[in-house]
Design an enzyme around this catalytic site. Structure first.
Site, PDB file in Angstrom:
ATOM      1  CG  HIS A 160      -2.025  -0.994   1.140  1.00  0.00           C
ATOM      2  ND1 HIS A 160      -3.342  -0.647   0.961  1.00  0.00           N
ATOM      3  CD2 HIS A 160      -1.998  -2.352   1.171  1.00  0.00           C
ATOM      4  CE1 HIS A 160      -4.082  -1.738   0.899  1.00  0.00           C
ATOM      5  NE2 HIS A 160      -3.291  -2.792   1.026  1.00  0.00           N
ATOM      6  CG  ASP A 378       0.224   9.217   0.679  1.00  0.00           C
ATOM      7  OD1 ASP A 378       0.183   8.015   1.006  1.00  0.00           O
ATOM      8  OD2 ASP A 378      -0.519  10.082   1.168  1.00  0.00           O
TER       9      ASP A 378
END
Ligand code: ADP
Ligand code: F6P
Length: 481
Positions: A160, A378
């Site tokens: 992720h 991110d």
């Protein structure tokens, strides 16, 4: 008759809840959306510690078609596995913060042990034909541990968070062990193509591997599929949340804040609410964002007295120094900015650490003229997608997005792209966003809406599992048909 779907077994450190309890974190949000639709078993940590730890009795909660089975960690495991190795070594490293990364062999040992124990505890639950899908940087060794325990079925893995450049990853003492362990999976999913390229680059440069066709990579006698599967949100549901009574009451509350101000001034001011919504994490670029807002007030004084920046920043991993230091620094900087610019009837920057339900958050997004999403790195950033899904088509807000967020690849079509390290760039983007004409806002939003409604959580889940399912008995060695 149609073949019955294979059962999905998802493994992640955090498990559930499936219901909306205002928890922050992209993994749980994305995975619950996917699991609620397909059903299956979700296995991981209970969030508790006990003396028995990973030997502890397991607990199972069933909600609809999803069973959530969890086990505890011991205090020592929580520290060594979760705080030290996952969040003091891997998290900063993979987010390009070698300056914050700490490596020590005690936590490396505990991390491997916990991966081993979770695999041993999962084994009795597995059935032939299951699709086992392991998630995130807490469980790099889980696949190889399951193989060693005798599991021969299909194994998928999804990261992720970013996979950093090979030369950065190679600073980790166990970098070779980890990537070799990852090769036990059949399909390895990444958020973006950059992450995939970094992983394949490591395999080639450090492990003498070979890049094959169709996204496959070969290292020694192992061939795996490495591919980007950008995670998304349940966009349909999210846009419905945004018009729910709970969302509307939050939206109204925020709009009232600006209406009161207009009445005080006796004029119809433009709505100038800017929001940021992020776990309080150094990867999110919060401090740099605060400086960007301060620069907006310095360089574009017409915003003084009317622009309001609301930063929602739920606390995360507060036990770690880097996170506690960040909190102090943010509070100090917010105080400094408010002290410098506030007037009797205007507080420019508001920061809050509380959690909100998804409906309440959707209302907050909808009230905002601008959403500021400026991580320094991110994996994806679901907040950017949620903001887009929550907008009013007749009066949409503007997304200001970091070029270093995974979401940038899909949303650059309509957002204003910024370099979060460049304060002038952030201030300029804010000014452009706050003064953008309605027609341009609509045009940009339509483009992003299309991307968010195409790349949904369901699509993410289905495309990953279809790839894993296609691996079949032949393994990933043969190209997918
Ligand atoms: P990360 O996984 O690094 O936390 P993402 O942006 O991908 O980052 O996901 C964050 C998720 O957490 C989003 O779904 C967001 O709505 C949710 N979230 C963030 N802040 C809050 C909050 N204060 N209350 C509830 N949910 C939150
Ligand atoms: O999305 C990255 C992630 O680490 C998820 O795995 C996790 O759900 C979220 O951030 C919150 O972090 P933590 O589980 O450490 O509280």
């Amino acid at each position: 008759m149609a073949e019955p779907e294979s059962r999905l077994v998802a493994v992640s450190n955090r498990v559930g809840p499936l219901s909306d309890e205002g928890q922050a974190g992209g993994l749980v949000v994305g995975l619950s959306d996917a699991l609620k639709r397909r059903g299956g078993l979700w296995f991981g940590w209970s969030g508790e510690t006990s003396d028995e730890g990973t030997h502890s009795q397991e607990r199972t909660e069933v909600e609809g078609n999803v069973a959530m089975t969890t086990i505890d960690l011991t205090e020592e495991e929580l520290n060594g596995f979760y705080y030290d190795y996952a969040n003091r070594s891997l998290w900063p490293l993979l987010h390009y913060r070698l300056d914050l990364a700490e490596f020590d062999r005690a936590s490396d040992r505990i991390y491997r042990k916990v991966n081993h124990r979770f695999a041993v505890r999962l084994m009795p639950h597995l059935k032939e034909n299951d699709l086992v899908w392991v998630h995130d940087y807490h469980f790099f060794y889980m696949g190889s541990e399951l193989r060693q325990a005798g599991y021969n079925g299909r194994l998928g893995y999804f990261l992720h968070i970013p996979f950093c450049a090979p030369e950065v990853f190679s600073a980790l003492p166990a970098s070779h062990d980890i990537v070799r362990a990852l090769l036990a999976y059949d399909v390895i999913g990444f958020q973006t193509d950059t992450d995939r390229r970094n992983f394949v680059g490591f395999c080639v440069r450090e492990l003498g591997g070979r890049k094959l066709e169709d996204g496959r990579v070969e290292v020694g006698d192992r061939t795996v599929i490495a591919k980007a599967f950008p995670i998304g949100i349940d966009a349909e549901s999210y846009s419905r949340f945004a018009v729910s009574p709970e969302a509307s009451s939050h939206e109204e509350m925020l709009l009232d804040m600006s209406r009161d101000r207009r009445n005080l001034k006796g004029e119809e001011a433009e709505r100038k609410l800017i929001v940021g919504v992020d776990r309080m994490d150094y990867s999110k670029g919060l401090l740099e964002r605060f400086y960007g807002f301060e620069r907006l007030l310095e360089d574009y004084p017409e915003n003084r007295g009317c622009a309001i920046f609301l930063q929602v920043a739920p606390l995360s991993r507060s036990e770690l120094d880097a996170y506690a230091d960040l909190r102090s620094e943010l509070e100090r900087t917010a105080g400094h900015i408010n002290g410098r610019f506030a007037t009797l009837d205007w507080t420019p920057l508001q920061m809050m650490t509380r959690g909100f339900t998804r409906k309440a958050l959707a209302g907050i997004y909808r009230a905002a003229r601008v959403c500021l999403v400026t991580p320094l790195r991110d994996g994806m950033n679901l907040v950017a997608k949620e903001f887009v899904a929550a907008q009013d088509p007749e009066d949409p807000g503007v997304l200001v997005l970091s070029r270093f967020a995974g979401a940038h690849a899909e949303l650059e079509c309509g957002c204003i792209v910024v370099n979060p390290y460049n304060t002038d760039d952030v201030a300029g983007a804010l000014q452009t966003a706050l003064t953008m004409p309605l027609e341009e806002r609509k045009r940009r939003w339509e483009l992003m809406r299309e991307a968010v409604f195409t790349g949904t959580a369901q699509h993410w889940c289905q495309s990953f599992l279809a790839t894993l399912e296609a691996v079949g008995e032949a393994g990933a060695g043969s190209p997918p048909s």
